[in-house]
Design an enzyme around this catalytic site. Sequence first.
Site, mmCIF file in Angstrom:
data_model
loop_
_atom_site.group_PDB
_atom_site.id
_atom_site.type_symbol
_atom_site.label_atom_id
_atom_site.label_comp_id
_atom_site.label_asym_id
_atom_site.label_seq_id
_atom_site.Cartn_x
_atom_site.Cartn_y
_atom_site.Cartn_z
ATOM 1 C CE1 TYR A 34 46.876 29.694 42.419
ATOM 2 C CE2 TYR A 34 46.910 30.865 40.319
ATOM 3 C CZ TYR A 34 47.254 30.786 41.656
ATOM 4 O OH TYR A 34 47.957 31.810 42.238
ATOM 5 N N PRO A 87 46.226 42.632 43.633
ATOM 6 C CG PRO A 87 46.736 42.337 45.894
ATOM 7 C CD PRO A 87 45.823 43.093 44.973
ATOM 8 C CB THR A 88 46.330 37.824 41.322
ATOM 9 O OG1 THR A 88 46.762 38.448 40.123
ATOM 10 C CG2 THR A 88 44.927 38.309 41.662
ATOM 11 N N GLY A 89 48.865 36.355 42.900
ATOM 12 C CA GLY A 89 50.150 35.664 42.813
ATOM 13 C C GLY A 89 50.179 34.652 41.683
ATOM 14 C CB THR A 166 47.434 40.123 52.132
ATOM 15 O OG1 THR A 166 47.363 40.878 50.927
ATOM 16 C CG2 THR A 166 46.365 39.051 52.111
ATOM 17 C CG HIS A 287 42.437 36.011 49.475
ATOM 18 N ND1 HIS A 287 43.463 36.564 50.205
ATOM 19 C CD2 HIS A 287 43.036 35.361 48.451
ATOM 20 C CE1 HIS A 287 44.622 36.246 49.638
ATOM 21 N NE2 HIS A 287 44.388 35.523 48.562
ATOM 22 N NE ARG A 290 42.484 32.335 44.888
ATOM 23 C CZ ARG A 290 42.591 31.566 43.801
ATOM 24 N NH1 ARG A 290 41.552 31.407 43.019
ATOM 25 N NH2 ARG A 290 43.726 30.990 43.499
ATOM 26 N N GLY A 341 40.290 41.280 40.629
ATOM 27 C CA GLY A 341 41.100 40.073 40.777
ATOM 28 C C GLY A 341 40.985 39.234 39.525
HETATM 29 C C1 FNR Z 1 44.379 36.148 44.565
HETATM 30 N N1 FNR Z 1 44.360 37.060 45.624
HETATM 31 C C2 FNR Z 1 45.548 37.443 46.211
HETATM 32 N N2 FNR Z 1 45.542 38.392 47.198
HETATM 33 C C3 FNR Z 1 46.702 38.818 47.742
HETATM 34 O O1 FNR Z 1 46.667 39.683 48.619
HETATM 35 N N3 FNR Z 1 47.900 38.292 47.329
HETATM 36 C C4 FNR Z 1 47.979 37.319 46.364
HETATM 37 O O2 FNR Z 1 49.077 36.891 46.004
HETATM 38 C C5 FNR Z 1 46.766 36.859 45.804
HETATM 39 N N4 FNR Z 1 46.768 35.878 44.850
HETATM 40 C C6 FNR Z 1 45.608 35.555 44.175
HETATM 41 C C7 FNR Z 1 45.649 34.659 43.113
HETATM 42 C C8 FNR Z 1 44.486 34.389 42.394
HETATM 43 C C9 FNR Z 1 44.544 33.439 41.223
HETATM 44 C C10 FNR Z 1 43.267 35.002 42.761
HETATM 45 C C11 FNR Z 1 42.002 34.748 41.976
HETATM 46 C C12 FNR Z 1 43.218 35.854 43.835
HETATM 47 C C13 FNR Z 1 43.099 37.721 46.018
HETATM 48 C C14 FNR Z 1 42.868 38.971 45.180
HETATM 49 O O3 FNR Z 1 43.757 39.992 45.512
HETATM 50 C C15 FNR Z 1 41.453 39.525 45.379
HETATM 51 O O4 FNR Z 1 41.214 39.711 46.748
HETATM 52 C C16 FNR Z 1 40.371 38.619 44.794
HETATM 53 O O5 FNR Z 1 40.786 38.041 43.585
HETATM 54 C C17 FNR Z 1 39.100 39.422 44.565
HETATM 55 O O6 FNR Z 1 38.078 38.621 44.123
HETATM 56 P P1 FNR Z 1 37.637 38.515 42.574
HETATM 57 O O7 FNR Z 1 37.667 39.896 42.009
HETATM 58 O O8 FNR Z 1 38.631 37.610 41.950
HETATM 59 O O9 FNR Z 1 36.279 37.918 42.669
#
Ligand code: FNR
Length: 398
Positions: A34, A87-89, A166, A287, A290, A341
């Site tokens: 994940y 932001p990461t969820g 987003t 993102h 992803r 992230g």
């Molecule tokens: C994310 N990202 C993300 N973006 C967002 O706008 N809202 C969210 O809730 C999430 N959740 C999320 C969960 C996880 C586990 C990851 C790894 C990423 C995307 C995040 O904000 C960002 O764009 C990327 O993680 C950037 O890439 P790197 O730095 O992980 O390579």
Amino acid sequence: MRSFYRGRDMGRVHSIAELTELARHRLPHFAWEYLSGGSEDELTLARNRASFSEIHLHSRALVPCHPPVILRHLLGRELAAPMLIGPTGYNGMLHRDADLHLARAATARGVPFCLSTVSNVSMEVIKAHVPEVDLWFQLYAMRDPDIQASLLSRAQQVGVETLLLTSDAMVLGNREWDRRNFIRPRELSLGNKLDVLRHPRWLHQVMWPNGLPSMGNLEPYLPPAERNALGSMKFIGEQMDTLLDWGMLARLRDQWSGNLLLKGVLHPSDAERALALGLDGVVVSNHGGRQLEGAIGSLDALRLIAPVVKGKMALLLDSGIRRGSDIAKALALGADAVLLGRTTLYGVAVAAEQGAGRALDLLREELTRTLNLMGCTDIQDLDPDCLADLHSHFTGRG
Ligand code: FNR
């Protein structure tokens, strides 16, 4: 390699790559996938790193070596370094109260923390426990306008000045690992259940005593019996607006008087359109590889977007930042700052606040050393002239 590090041991972790390896050992397989995974064949995930390796820093000789200036004025605030936690969820799958640990680590180092709509800890709890935090909020647009208005008003009340909308997740990317690991929502496959039992420390740090957490920001909108992980996942699945368009962004601009940034911009025309709508900035992002598989690498997109909007609005970048030199390259190509992230998530998975803090410290130290070795005394001086572009057709200038 030891699978768990306490704060005092964090100084023995010397790179984000080491932190990544430690996180991989600490997490059960499904949580590791994940965190680290991308969509489909992970071509975009790989491109995010490859694009950094294809440009080279063009250093200057005999520049006296003082601590370089890495402060950055951004959207009315001064950041101690040109970065923030993005932001990461569902960070609670990595460590209990991970959102709080991230907020504390960022605040202690003078950089902002951006909370996701689908965080586990609510914005109110973050603000109550970390009152000094420079809290940004990331919005997933909601189908129900009242719920969206409520989220915005709560964000305003806790002092959020900068909102990120987003744009690249209206449907979920094709993450095959997720479908492999779960037989139905929240029901892990037998192999994964056995693997979880082999991670007692993670079970204790994340699952004990209440199981997986719910999504704190969404709890007020859930019936009491559904204020749990499954209830919040079902709710967000139904509520996320898949019909998001520029009209909605224009309305949001009218509703939100603070800074408004669009996250997930990869095309220069979209950046121009955001500028014309009166937005305060864009986040160039795919993102973290992803979502759209085959999407352009974020650094490649920055080269196209910077000539169009640089200096007219805040220009941020994420996806693939793992080294201080990556930050120098992004800034040289026009970014004002970068979002982190996975980098700080690897840290939080390993050692909560200390782990996230170590990730930030490593990047800061690496950026400082990179600038010294480049003969660059101030991040203001980073521009395309600091790069030797050996492989690309783009000039990166302008
Ligand atoms: C994310 N990202 C993300 N973006 C967002 O706008 N809202 C969210 O809730 C999430 N959740 C999320 C969960 C996880 C586990 C990851 C790894 C990423 C995307 C995040 O904000 C960002 O764009 C990327 O993680 C950037 O890439 P790197 O730095 O992980 O390579």
